[in-house]
Design an enzyme around this catalytic site. Structure first.
Site, PDB file in Angstrom:
ATOM      1  N   SER A 146      -4.267   2.648  -8.443  1.00  0.00           N
ATOM      2  CA  SER A 146      -5.046   3.892  -8.452  1.00  0.00           C
ATOM      3  C   SER A 146      -5.801   3.964  -9.772  1.00  0.00           C
ATOM      4  CB  SER A 146      -4.101   5.095  -8.357  1.00  0.00           C
ATOM      5  OG  SER A 146      -4.786   6.280  -8.706  1.00  0.00           O
TER       6      SER A 146
ATOM      7  N   TYR B 287       3.507   9.070 -11.343  1.00  0.00           N
ATOM      8  CA  TYR B 287       2.549   8.341 -10.493  1.00  0.00           C
ATOM      9  C   TYR B 287       1.718   7.378 -11.344  1.00  0.00           C
ATOM     10  CZ  TYR B 287      -1.094   7.775  -6.908  1.00  0.00           C
ATOM     11  OH  TYR B 287      -1.981   7.259  -5.974  1.00  0.00           O
ATOM     12  N   ALA B 288       1.226   7.865 -12.500  1.00  0.00           N
ATOM     13  CA  ALA B 288       0.396   7.019 -13.379  1.00  0.00           C
ATOM     14  C   ALA B 288       1.196   5.816 -13.865  1.00  0.00           C
ATOM     15  CB  ALA B 288      -0.109   7.833 -14.560  1.00  0.00           C
TER      16      ALA B 288
ATOM     17  N   SER C 267       3.718   4.415 -12.374  1.00  0.00           N
ATOM     18  CA  SER C 267       3.938   3.480 -11.251  1.00  0.00           C
ATOM     19  C   SER C 267       2.665   2.672 -10.967  1.00  0.00           C
ATOM     20  CB  SER C 267       4.397   4.229  -9.993  1.00  0.00           C
ATOM     21  OG  SER C 267       3.330   4.969  -9.412  1.00  0.00           O
ATOM     22  N   LYS C 268       1.519   3.315 -11.033  1.00  0.00           N
ATOM     23  CA  LYS C 268       0.263   2.631 -10.687  1.00  0.00           C
ATOM     24  C   LYS C 268      -0.195   1.710 -11.825  1.00  0.00           C
ATOM     25  CE  LYS C 268      -0.133   4.275  -6.551  1.00  0.00           C
ATOM     26  NZ  LYS C 268      -0.032   3.384  -5.393  1.00  0.00           N
TER      27      LYS C 268
ATOM     28  N   ASN D 203       0.804  -1.232   0.000  1.00  0.00           N
ATOM     29  CA  ASN D 203       0.000   0.000   0.000  1.00  0.00           C
ATOM     30  C   ASN D 203       0.838   1.284   0.000  1.00  0.00           C
ATOM     31  OD1 ASN D 203      -2.447   1.788   0.872  1.00  0.00           O
ATOM     32  ND2 ASN D 203      -0.925   2.023   2.510  1.00  0.00           N
TER      33      ASN D 203
END
Ligand code: NAP
Length: 247
Positions: free
Chosen positions: A142, A155-156, A158-159, A90
């Site tokens: 996410s 971030y995108a 990685s998710k 998480n």
């Protein structure tokens, strides 16, 4: 109790979604092992979980980028509890910036904390789960990993990477009775989203069919289902918990 005597490691458990997952699991009888970087916050979370559930958590403070530390956590968990039933990957960070301005170190930090750690921790627990011939791995992705988002290329990526990793790991580990699934939260009210202006939050809220922002418990209940016997025939899936914002 749904998770009676199950041993669950939860990363990013000092606050927000991770703390709520740990608390929810502990209230359902799990022996929880908490990880984060900030000792004071993590020890307060452990204290709260003990008070509210009667379960005394083990907890470890370290940077999730350190593979050696993860092996140590796995070893100490096995020394204490002899097994590991559930891993919840998480922990996560954001370093938002338009990609033409994004410093390389912000790319590396987000990919390392959010994605590489999922590979490293899964690898570290997989051997024990393979020996047991059972396990549940739950990765927190996410909706941004599905849709992308301007200003969040790191971030995108990685998710989105977590989703691809989840499907690959599910295919490798399925025959050992280990399920690997991902949760894709939408907008959840935590420290991560707190800096957003009220007007921006209101704009998001208006786009959510269920008419409210999410709370950590919305995600924790889905994590509980994925950790439970009730989900034993589900693997390699991504469950959105987003109030319907991205259908
Ligand atoms: P949060 O409140 O900011 O908590 C982040 C957690 O990750 C904290 O426990 C933090 O520990 C830990 N962490 C951060 N960097 C770490 C590192 N290098 N090593 C070890 N632990 C580290 O975030 P949240 O909103 O609960 O988010 C939890 C997860 O859900 C993240 O993966 C996030 O990307 C994902 N998510 C959140 C939302 C949302 O709207 N909130 C939406 C979709 C997905 P410390 O307390 O020690 O810093």
């Amino acid at each position: 109790m749904i998770l009676k005597n199950q041993v669950a490691i939860i990363t990013g458990a000092s606050r927000g979604i991770g703390k709520e997952i740990a608390l929810t699991f502990a209230k359902e009888g799990a022996r929880v092992v908490l990880c984060a970087t900030n000792r004071e916050r993590l020890s307060q979370a452990a204290q709260q979980i003990e008070t509210e559930s009667g379960v005394k958590p083990l907890f470890f403070t370290f940077d999730i980028r350190e593979a050696k530390e993860m092996s140590e956590v796995v070893k100490k968990t096995l020394d204490t509890h002899t097994r590991i039933d559930i891993l919840v990957n998480n922990a996560g960070i954001t370093r938002d910036q338009l990609l033409v301005m994004m410093p390389e170190e912000d790319w590396d930090a987000v990919l390392c904390v959010n994605l590489k750690s999922v590979f490293l921790f899964t690898k570290a627990v997989a051997k024990a789960m393979i020996r047991q011939r059972s396990g549940r791995i739950i990765n927190v992705s996410s909706v941004i990993g599905i849709t992308g988002n301007a200003g969040q290329a790191n971030y995108a990526a990685s998710k989105g990477g977590i989703i691809a990793f989840t499907k690959s790991a599910a295919q490798e580990l399925g025959k050992r009775n280990i399920t690997v699934n991902a949760i894709a939260p939408g907008f959840i009210e935590t420290d991560m989203t707190a800096p957003l202006e009220n007007q921006a939050k209101e704009d998001v809220r208006k786009r959510i069919p269920l008419g409210r922002l999410g709370v950590p418990n919305d995600v924790a209940q889905v994590a509980l289902f994925l950790a439970s016997k009730q989900s034993s025939y589900i693997t390699g899936q991504v469950i959105r918990v987003d109030g319907g914002i991205n259908m």
